[in-house]
Design an enzyme around this catalytic site. Sequence first.
Site, short mmCIF file in Angstrom:
data_model
loop_
_atom_site.label_atom_id
_atom_site.label_comp_id
_atom_site.label_asym_id
_atom_site.label_seq_id
_atom_site.Cartn_x
_atom_site.Cartn_y
_atom_site.Cartn_z
N ASP A 214 0.84 -1.19 0.00
CA ASP A 214 0.00 0.00 0.00
C ASP A 214 0.88 1.25 0.00
O ASP A 214 1.91 1.30 0.67
CB ASP A 214 -0.88 0.00 1.25
CG ASP A 214 -1.78 1.21 1.34
OD1 ASP A 214 -2.66 1.37 0.47
OD2 ASP A 214 -1.60 2.01 2.28
N GLU B 91 0.82 -0.59 -5.03
CA GLU B 91 0.18 0.65 -5.44
C GLU B 91 1.28 1.68 -5.71
O GLU B 91 2.11 1.95 -4.85
CB GLU B 91 -0.73 1.15 -4.32
CG GLU B 91 -1.41 2.47 -4.59
CD GLU B 91 -2.19 2.97 -3.38
OE1 GLU B 91 -3.13 3.75 -3.59
OE2 GLU B 91 -1.86 2.59 -2.24
#
Length: 534
Positions: free
Chosen positions: A206, A268
């Site tokens: 993330d 990401e």
Amino acid sequence: MSVEARDEGAWWETAVIYEIALISFQDSNGDGKGDLAGLMSRIDYLKWLGVDAVWLTPIYRSPFRDLGYDISDYCSIDPAFGSLDEFDDLLKALHAANIRLILDLVPNHTANDHKWFVDGSSSPNSAKADWYIWADAAENGGPPNNWLSRFGGSAWEWCEARRQYYYHSFLVEQPDLNWRSPQVRAALADVMRFWLDRGVDGFRVDASAVLIKDELLRDNPPNPNAEGKPPPQRQTPVFTDDRPQTMGCIEFIREVMDSYPGRMLCGEVQGKTDRIGHFYGNDRPRLHLPLNFALLDSLWDALSLQATIDAYFNAIPEHAWPAWVIGGHDKRRIASKIGEAQMRVLAMLLMTLRGTPFFFAGDEIGRKRVPIPRDRIRDPFEELVPDHGLCRDPERAPMRWDDSTNGGFTAGNPWLPLEPPEGAANVAEQQRDERSILALFRALMALRREHSCLHSGGYEPLRSQNDVLAYRRIDQRNDILVALNIAAEPRKWRWQCHGRLLISTHLDRPPESLPDSSVLLRGNEGVIVALEPR
């Protein structure tokens, strides 16, 4: 694009990966929240669908202010989801079904009730005093600089116990870890090993682009295109996002992964398409699969898609493996953008482009954004930066398994409301319909497994004309042509080959030989054709 010899252990290069927000997938105990036992009960569906791996949004102990991305304990399961024993049972059952499991790794920040932050915020002399990003007040007593939180307002919060500010890229309750600290790196490596030792098959990282911030705390400049933007986007985040030293952090994470053969690291990433290549690495590897959202952002016409695909392939290193994402827990449902008919075309595009497909639970039934009444909103984006269209709850609404009021998701009150059942897409109804979009997703994944060129072959673009996007997938055994009509009206597609139709997005045409000169594609129709030697 040439076909290189691939590592047989690189299972992710032939896999189809399915993202699940666990809280919204299947509730087992009537508390209105999905859980591990609920997911266990749906493994037969995952096998039937044909996905190869499941990626779960965070399942760790959390106050759940931001869908679990505020973590209180990296090495325990939140009680709302179950227990470590239930996790181990789930992992074993998934592996028995030949489905791999990817967990979300959140290395940028923790929750403010994490024991690391509790210790670090207690005193500037504590054992973990440098585990987070701290700075003295400005001369006027205010924040150290002008950095903004993505959720609005200053990214700095005062801590009275330390008489300093701490930095938070996201919520006030999500303090950023200090990746310049060797102890922080070692602790997060231990977190990874905890789950890798249990047998998980990979991590999705993330916020991987924001792990390092400018050491000098230089102010971000104004965004010259700020007009009409939400307040957090009125700066250009030069000194907080995508700093060069961040790549060293990703390389460190990859080193940990590489000590476990056959594990995958996706992540990401941030910025325009031309930046994505950096996340693969140079002399030191970084992410196996930097997640690529270009299809979600593209204008929806054949010429724009042709350009989007070409720009992405040109942006990644020669031997890098591509990835294509069409949905996610914080991305708008693309079916709401392009409509039901073109969603079928997108399914064919996703499953036939060179690279690893990712889709989000519900995409396979053509799920659209679910209207959420203001008094039921849970997303802090909409609460803190309202009226800018940033709310992600419409994507996160619970899965609709059938046409009952709560969609077969829960016997209780769902944590987010579902859309009314009348006319809403649901799994049970589409499983009964052999021409549904769910049937199409399943058929395309089966076709992808059957024809090696679709999952491992080379990619050869053709010139898109007359609203038809076309390309070939080729290997030593197969030569397959894909043609997608992006228009709602019929289009004639001219070609100079001989082939056999394998599948149409309408699922109503049997395999048949096609004429040598042209094919009439119906509105919103895509076809896959196996080319034959002449």
